[in-house]
Design an enzyme around this catalytic site. Structure first.
Site, PDB file in Angstrom:
ATOM      1  N   HIS A  51       0.832  -1.212   0.000  1.00  0.00           N
ATOM      2  CA  HIS A  51       0.000   0.000   0.000  1.00  0.00           C
ATOM      3  C   HIS A  51       0.862   1.255   0.000  1.00  0.00           C
ATOM      4  O   HIS A  51       0.378   2.368  -0.092  1.00  0.00           O
ATOM      5  CB  HIS A  51      -0.918   0.016   1.235  1.00  0.00           C
ATOM      6  CG  HIS A  51      -0.166  -0.070   2.528  1.00  0.00           C
ATOM      7  ND1 HIS A  51       0.183  -1.282   3.102  1.00  0.00           N
ATOM      8  CD2 HIS A  51       0.342   0.878   3.322  1.00  0.00           C
ATOM      9  CE1 HIS A  51       0.857  -1.047   4.224  1.00  0.00           C
ATOM     10  NE2 HIS A  51       0.990   0.252   4.374  1.00  0.00           N
ATOM     11  N   HIS A  81       7.805   6.546   5.452  1.00  0.00           N
ATOM     12  CA  HIS A  81       6.948   6.272   4.290  1.00  0.00           C
ATOM     13  C   HIS A  81       6.058   7.486   4.072  1.00  0.00           C
ATOM     14  O   HIS A  81       6.045   8.411   4.885  1.00  0.00           O
ATOM     15  CB  HIS A  81       6.102   5.017   4.536  1.00  0.00           C
ATOM     16  CG  HIS A  81       5.204   5.159   5.713  1.00  0.00           C
ATOM     17  ND1 HIS A  81       5.572   4.819   6.997  1.00  0.00           N
ATOM     18  CD2 HIS A  81       3.961   5.690   5.812  1.00  0.00           C
ATOM     19  CE1 HIS A  81       4.577   5.097   7.827  1.00  0.00           C
ATOM     20  NE2 HIS A  81       3.596   5.645   7.127  1.00  0.00           N
ATOM     21  N   HIS A  83       2.077   9.028   2.552  1.00  0.00           N
ATOM     22  CA  HIS A  83       0.682   8.804   2.175  1.00  0.00           C
ATOM     23  C   HIS A  83       0.333   9.872   1.145  1.00  0.00           C
ATOM     24  O   HIS A  83       0.798  11.015   1.259  1.00  0.00           O
ATOM     25  CB  HIS A  83      -0.237   8.925   3.400  1.00  0.00           C
ATOM     26  CG  HIS A  83       0.069   7.905   4.451  1.00  0.00           C
ATOM     27  ND1 HIS A  83      -0.563   6.678   4.510  1.00  0.00           N
ATOM     28  CD2 HIS A  83       0.988   7.901   5.459  1.00  0.00           C
ATOM     29  CE1 HIS A  83      -0.074   5.988   5.545  1.00  0.00           C
ATOM     30  NE2 HIS A  83       0.872   6.704   6.119  1.00  0.00           N
ATOM     31  N   GLU A  93      -2.868  12.519   5.580  1.00  0.00           N
ATOM     32  CA  GLU A  93      -3.763  11.826   6.528  1.00  0.00           C
ATOM     33  C   GLU A  93      -4.275  12.843   7.542  1.00  0.00           C
ATOM     34  O   GLU A  93      -5.488  12.975   7.725  1.00  0.00           O
ATOM     35  CB  GLU A  93      -2.997  10.685   7.199  1.00  0.00           C
ATOM     36  CG  GLU A  93      -2.564   9.632   6.168  1.00  0.00           C
ATOM     37  CD  GLU A  93      -2.524   8.242   6.717  1.00  0.00           C
ATOM     38  OE1 GLU A  93      -1.741   8.007   7.667  1.00  0.00           O
ATOM     39  OE2 GLU A  93      -3.291   7.401   6.247  1.00  0.00           O
ATOM     40  N   HIS A 106       5.637  10.147   7.066  1.00  0.00           N
ATOM     41  CA  HIS A 106       5.627   9.605   8.427  1.00  0.00           C
ATOM     42  C   HIS A 106       6.990   8.990   8.730  1.00  0.00           C
ATOM     43  O   HIS A 106       7.434   8.093   8.008  1.00  0.00           O
ATOM     44  CB  HIS A 106       4.548   8.520   8.569  1.00  0.00           C
ATOM     45  CG  HIS A 106       3.165   9.092   8.601  1.00  0.00           C
ATOM     46  ND1 HIS A 106       2.033   8.333   8.380  1.00  0.00           N
ATOM     47  CD2 HIS A 106       2.729  10.356   8.816  1.00  0.00           C
ATOM     48  CE1 HIS A 106       0.962   9.093   8.460  1.00  0.00           C
ATOM     49  NE2 HIS A 106       1.354  10.336   8.733  1.00  0.00           N
ATOM     50  N   THR A 169      -2.129   4.346  11.359  1.00  0.00           N
ATOM     51  CA  THR A 169      -3.210   4.675  10.419  1.00  0.00           C
ATOM     52  C   THR A 169      -3.388   3.563   9.383  1.00  0.00           C
ATOM     53  O   THR A 169      -4.158   3.692   8.439  1.00  0.00           O
ATOM     54  CB  THR A 169      -2.917   5.985   9.664  1.00  0.00           C
ATOM     55  OG1 THR A 169      -1.745   5.772   8.847  1.00  0.00           O
ATOM     56  CG2 THR A 169      -2.699   7.144  10.618  1.00  0.00           C
TER      57      THR A 169
END
Ligand SMILES: NS(=O)(=O)c1ccco1
Ligand SMILES: [Zn+2]
Length: 227
Positions: A51, A81, A83, A93, A106, A169
């Site tokens: 993901h 990583h 998002h 996020e 993050h 998350t």
């Protein structure tokens, strides 16, 4: 760390991400500056975890650590990583006063002072500390190009942040994270961001977005390191 079922204050769920309503954040003069010490040589590999992609670090010793700030232990760097979303309109996020950002970095650390491994730390409410950095569209960011060698440059001297108690998350959404969200966003170009959407998952489908919907703040208080 299951999500609590009772409605008593000390056992309300503490899920992430949340909308940071800056006017409700409370200045806490006891919050110290963050102490970040990264050794770029501890970076190991970039791995596609389906993901998103993780840049992993050698966390067999305390060579890259985060401490101070809202933390009472030192936390060892594990991975970082990103998002992102299907367009530059959203993808972060955390959201600030309802404003979404195109992406969020993050930087994940675990409490190596109290626990023996990342996996063990995720079972405890003070197990992880994740630095969240919002990304906004702007000039191409040379640092992001080779962030591994430049993790130090992600650190800015005077750094203000919001902090609150939350969760992972992504599954298993463990409620083990002290979130430290930097108040200054860094830039990424739209072209750089497009590269993220070109990543493929195990089914060779493009990972067009990977940000979790907002979660209820419940009775939690967000603290700010500045007035
Ligand atoms: N997205 S995050 O930083 O909460 C995380 C770290 C490990 C798993 O999920
Ligand atoms: Zn994340």
């Amino acid at each position: 760390m299951g999500v609590c079922t009772s409605s008593t204050a000390q056992c309300l769920p503490r899920q992430s991400p949340i909308d940071i309503q800056t006017r409700r954040a409370k200045y806490d003069s006891s919050l110290k500056p963050l102490f970040i010490q990264y050794d770029p040589n501890t970076s190991k590999r970039i791995i596609n975890v389906g993901h998103c992609f993780n840049v992993e670090f050698d966390d067999s010793s305390d060579r890259s650590v985060l401490s101070e700030g809202p933390l009472t232990s030192h936390y060892r760097l594990r991975q970082f990583h990103f998002h992102w979303g299907t367009s530059d309109r959203d993808g972060s996020e955390h959201v600030i006063d309802g404003q979404t950002y195109p992406a969020e970095l993050h930087i994940v650390h675990w409490n190596s002072q109290r626990y023996s491994s990342f996996e063990e730390a995720t079972k405890h409410s003070d197990g992880l500390a994740v630095i969240g950095v919002l990304l906004k569209i702007g000039e191409p960011n040379p640092v992001l190009q080779n962030i591994i060698d430049n993790l130090d440059k992600v650190k800015t001297k005077e750094r203000t942040y919001w902090t609150y108690l939350g969760s992972l998350t992504t599954s298993p959404y463990s409620e083990c994270v002290t979130w430290v969200l930097l108040q200054e966003a860094i830039t990424i170009s739209s072209e750089q961001l497009q590269h993220f959407r070109g990543l493929q998952n195990e089914d060779e489908e493009f990972i067009l977005e990977n940000h979790r919907p907002l979660q209820p703040i419940e009775k939690r208080l967000v603290k700010s390191s500045c007035k």
